[in-house]
Scaffold this active site. Structure first.
Site, mmCIF file in Angstrom:
data_model
loop_
_atom_site.group_PDB
_atom_site.id
_atom_site.type_symbol
_atom_site.label_atom_id
_atom_site.label_comp_id
_atom_site.label_asym_id
_atom_site.label_seq_id
_atom_site.Cartn_x
_atom_site.Cartn_y
_atom_site.Cartn_z
ATOM 1 N N ASP A 292 -89.241 -30.898 -45.252
ATOM 2 C CA ASP A 292 -89.180 -29.687 -44.429
ATOM 3 C C ASP A 292 -87.786 -29.051 -44.489
ATOM 4 O O ASP A 292 -87.617 -27.892 -44.096
ATOM 5 C CB ASP A 292 -89.469 -30.049 -42.961
ATOM 6 N N LYS B 60 -102.681 -29.326 -44.251
ATOM 7 C CA LYS B 60 -101.635 -29.902 -45.113
ATOM 8 C C LYS B 60 -102.184 -31.121 -45.857
ATOM 9 O O LYS B 60 -101.930 -31.304 -47.046
ATOM 10 C CB LYS B 60 -100.418 -30.314 -44.272
ATOM 11 N N GLN C 20 -94.697 -33.031 -37.469
ATOM 12 C CA GLN C 20 -95.178 -31.711 -37.052
ATOM 13 C C GLN C 20 -94.543 -31.304 -35.722
ATOM 14 O O GLN C 20 -94.598 -32.054 -34.747
ATOM 15 C CB GLN C 20 -96.710 -31.757 -36.932
#
Ligand code: NDP
Length: 297
Positions: free
Chosen positions: A121, A54, A98
């Site tokens: 997200d 990422k 994460q």
């Protein structure tokens, strides 16, 4: 019939290119690059790999990447304090924690602490609520990526029968909502669904997000169906090999004999997820700076 192979990798590469251009244009008008902060707690090897890729993809798309690696023993209070600091940092447009987090941390309250306007997200309940009532917010990356592949392939989805298998908060439910918003007739199937094969057989669009290797075979599919395979499953290694093969929830070869179009695993939905994360970050940067959202994303 041999299904068209939907090339998510190529689609994602083009999306990343457009995001990179939008990020460059943003930097020219705002005087700074869009910024994505990724927080990793602990040393889970798969998460380490995801976070590393990422970061690289963020920089390649002309954005600032801020990676925070914290020890596995990090306390809830310390993690909340970091999120709070990132919420207040004007250089940070998107925050991603994460998952999964180590067991002693409460995922829900950590996600709830992220500013909804930086929640790229799309996991915050405020963003789930916005999606549900049709307000603009952030949509989870994987289902939004699936939707992009579907509309690219099929155009208008109005009136099509869509079956989503899986009802998780990060894939199945938002996927169903997006299909509903696009005027498809949507069924959500799950582990308690009776006659799953019969339900799937009705579908013009099948989105499989289960996590069971090659569960969906030829006989489950309607002729010409468009199949989006979200599942990522590793088979046991063959003798002499260290790692097993990656497969989806759909038996690709046999499904390809019936489907009209299908995503492969790997190279289908997977690459879209990270490209949409970058897309959401550049959109967040524009919104946070009071600029119009970039066109064509
Ligand atoms: P979850 O485990 O959270 O959800 C799985 C869903 O599948 C549940 O709703 C479950 O039903 C349903 N299910 C389980 N067994 C069956 C069955 N036998 N028949 C019908 N439904 C069943 O998984 P996620 O949504 O997080 O992920 C799904 C898959 O997608 C995984 O393989 C994951 O690795 C992959 N994934 C891929 C991504 C990508 O970037 N390509 C991103 C995110 C996930 P119930 O609710 O009743 O238990």
């Amino acid at each position: 019939m041999t299904a068209i192979r939907i090339d998510g990798k190529a689609f994602a590469a083009k999306l990343r290119e457009r995001v990179g251009e939008a990020a460059m244009a943003f930097a020219q008008s705002a005087g700074r690059k869009p910024g994505l902060a990724v927080v990793l707690v602990g040393d889970d090897p798969a998460s380490q790999v995801y976070v590393g890729s990422k970061g690289k993809a963020t920089v390649a798309a002309n954005m600032e990447s801020f990676t925070h690696r914290l020890g596995a023993e990090t306390s809830q209070a310390d993690l909340l304090a970091l999120v709070d600091q990132l919420n207040r940092d004007d250089a940070v447009d998107g925050i991603l924690v994460q998952l999964p987090l180590p067991d002693h941390l409460d995922e829900q309250s950590i996600i709830a602490s992220i500013s909804p306007d930086k929640d790229v997200d799309g996991f915050h309940v405020i963003n789930a609520g916005r999606l549900s009532v049709g307000q603009s917010g952030f949509v989870p990356c994987t289902p939004l990526g699936c939707m992009m592949l579907l509309t690219d392939r099929l155009g208008d989805l109005s009136g099509l029968e869509a079956v989503v298998i899986g009802r998780s908060n990060i894939v199945g439910k938002p996927m169903a909502q997006l299909l509903l918003d696009a005027n498809a007739t949507v069924t959500i199937a799950h582990s308690r669904t009776k006659d799953l094969a019969g339900v799937v057989k009705r579908a013009d669009i099948v989105v499989a997000a289960v996590g069971r290797p090659e569960m969906i075979g030829r006989d489950w599919l309607k002729n010409g169906a468009t199949v989006i395979d979200v599942g990522i499953n590793r088979l046991p290694p063959e003798p002499g090999k260290e790692k097993g093969k990656l497969v989806g929830d759909v038996a690709f070869d046999e499904a390809s004999e019936v489907a009209g179009a299908i995503t492969p695993v790997p190279g289908g939905v997977g690459p879209m997820t990270i490209a949409v994360l970058l897309r959401n970050t550049v959109v967040a940067a524009h919104r946070n700076a009071g600029l119009d959202a970039p066109a064509g994303l």
